[in-house]
Scaffold this motif. Sequence first.
Motif, PDB file in Angstrom:
ATOM      1  N   TYR A  71     -12.699  20.143 -32.085  1.00  0.00           N
ATOM      2  CA  TYR A  71     -14.149  20.369 -32.157  1.00  0.00           C
ATOM      3  C   TYR A  71     -14.784  19.390 -33.134  1.00  0.00           C
ATOM      4  O   TYR A  71     -15.810  18.772 -32.832  1.00  0.00           O
ATOM      5  CB  TYR A  71     -14.446  21.808 -32.579  1.00  0.00           C
ATOM      6  N   PRO A  76     -19.563  19.213 -30.319  1.00  0.00           N
ATOM      7  CA  PRO A  76     -19.729  20.457 -29.549  1.00  0.00           C
ATOM      8  C   PRO A  76     -19.708  20.290 -28.035  1.00  0.00           C
ATOM      9  O   PRO A  76     -18.979  21.010 -27.347  1.00  0.00           O
ATOM     10  CB  PRO A  76     -21.081  20.996 -30.017  1.00  0.00           C
ATOM     11  N   GLU A  80     -16.702  21.478 -25.549  1.00  0.00           N
ATOM     12  CA  GLU A  80     -16.967  22.568 -24.606  1.00  0.00           C
ATOM     13  C   GLU A  80     -16.636  22.178 -23.172  1.00  0.00           C
ATOM     14  O   GLU A  80     -16.187  23.023 -22.388  1.00  0.00           O
ATOM     15  CB  GLU A  80     -18.429  23.007 -24.700  1.00  0.00           C
ATOM     16  N   ARG A  88     -15.629  26.915 -27.907  1.00  0.00           N
ATOM     17  CA  ARG A  88     -16.632  26.234 -28.727  1.00  0.00           C
ATOM     18  C   ARG A  88     -17.231  27.215 -29.742  1.00  0.00           C
ATOM     19  O   ARG A  88     -17.347  26.896 -30.923  1.00  0.00           O
ATOM     20  CB  ARG A  88     -17.741  25.656 -27.847  1.00  0.00           C
ATOM     21  N   GLU A  92     -17.084  27.095 -33.832  1.00  0.00           N
ATOM     22  CA  GLU A  92     -18.312  27.111 -34.641  1.00  0.00           C
ATOM     23  C   GLU A  92     -18.297  28.258 -35.646  1.00  0.00           C
ATOM     24  O   GLU A  92     -18.716  28.087 -36.799  1.00  0.00           O
ATOM     25  CB  GLU A  92     -19.536  27.171 -33.730  1.00  0.00           C
TER      26      GLU A  92
END
Length: 132
Positions: A71, A76, A80, A88, A92
């Motif tokens: 990541y 992002p 993803e 994702r 985060e």
Amino acid sequence: MARRRSSPGFLGMFGRSGDLRQLDAALRGVDLHPALVPEGAKLTIVNLMKDHWPDEPPPQAYPPVAQLLGYCIAGPEAFEQFNGLQHRLDAERRIEAALEAEDSLDAQIILMTLHAKLISGEVVERYELRAD
């Protein structure tokens, strides 16, 4: 007991250590080719993992580390595309938690990607990351 050392191999004569092979496999699992991560960064990551686990990191520890690393490096949207929305969002959440627990393994991984200039500019901007 002495800690086992990690090794990237030497001139094709000696093989890579098991921990680096496991990390490479986990990186492939999140669609990040291991060649995109410098050997020094991978050695740092496996050493951070060894500091985190009293013995050796268990095999199931590598995929979550690779997920966070993937990541941070891919950003992002690219992350993803291969890994899906849920992974994702998980990454985060881990970054947000790492910003609170600055001495966690996740925080150390994020800081390493920042210092090594491997981290996506979008991730740096989104979380207002900086190395002091």
